[in-house]
Motif scaffolding. Sequence first.
Motif: not given
Length: 108
Positions: A42-71
């Motif tokens: 259970x601990x490894x499963x939750x840790x993997x989900x949390x890792x994927x959530x934070x890192x994928x959300x960061x990459x998606x946020x980087x892709x949606x930035x419009x200006x140089x200081x937005x992301x």
Amino acid sequence: MSKEVSEEGQTHSHGKDYVDPPPAPLLDLGELKSWSFYRALIAEFIATLLFLYVTVATVIGHKKQTGPCDGVGLLGIAWAFGGMIFVLVYCTAGISGKCLKTLPFTSH
């Protein structure tokens, strides 16, 4: 190679000065009945989900930035991955039983 002389006076050549333990079984069925196995799973499963959530959300946020200081930028993505790996190893090392002896910041 080391050479040892036996009591009879004969010389024996050994490649190792230790005895290998027998190999552990690949799947221990007794382990499936223990709570610690499921707690670690259970601990490894939750840790993997949390890792994927934070890192994928960061990459998606980087892709949606419009200006140089937005992301967060590329350095922010690198910090997100590195920081999440550190946090997940630190938080799950005591639960899953991996790395307990190798991490300097965990209590023994």
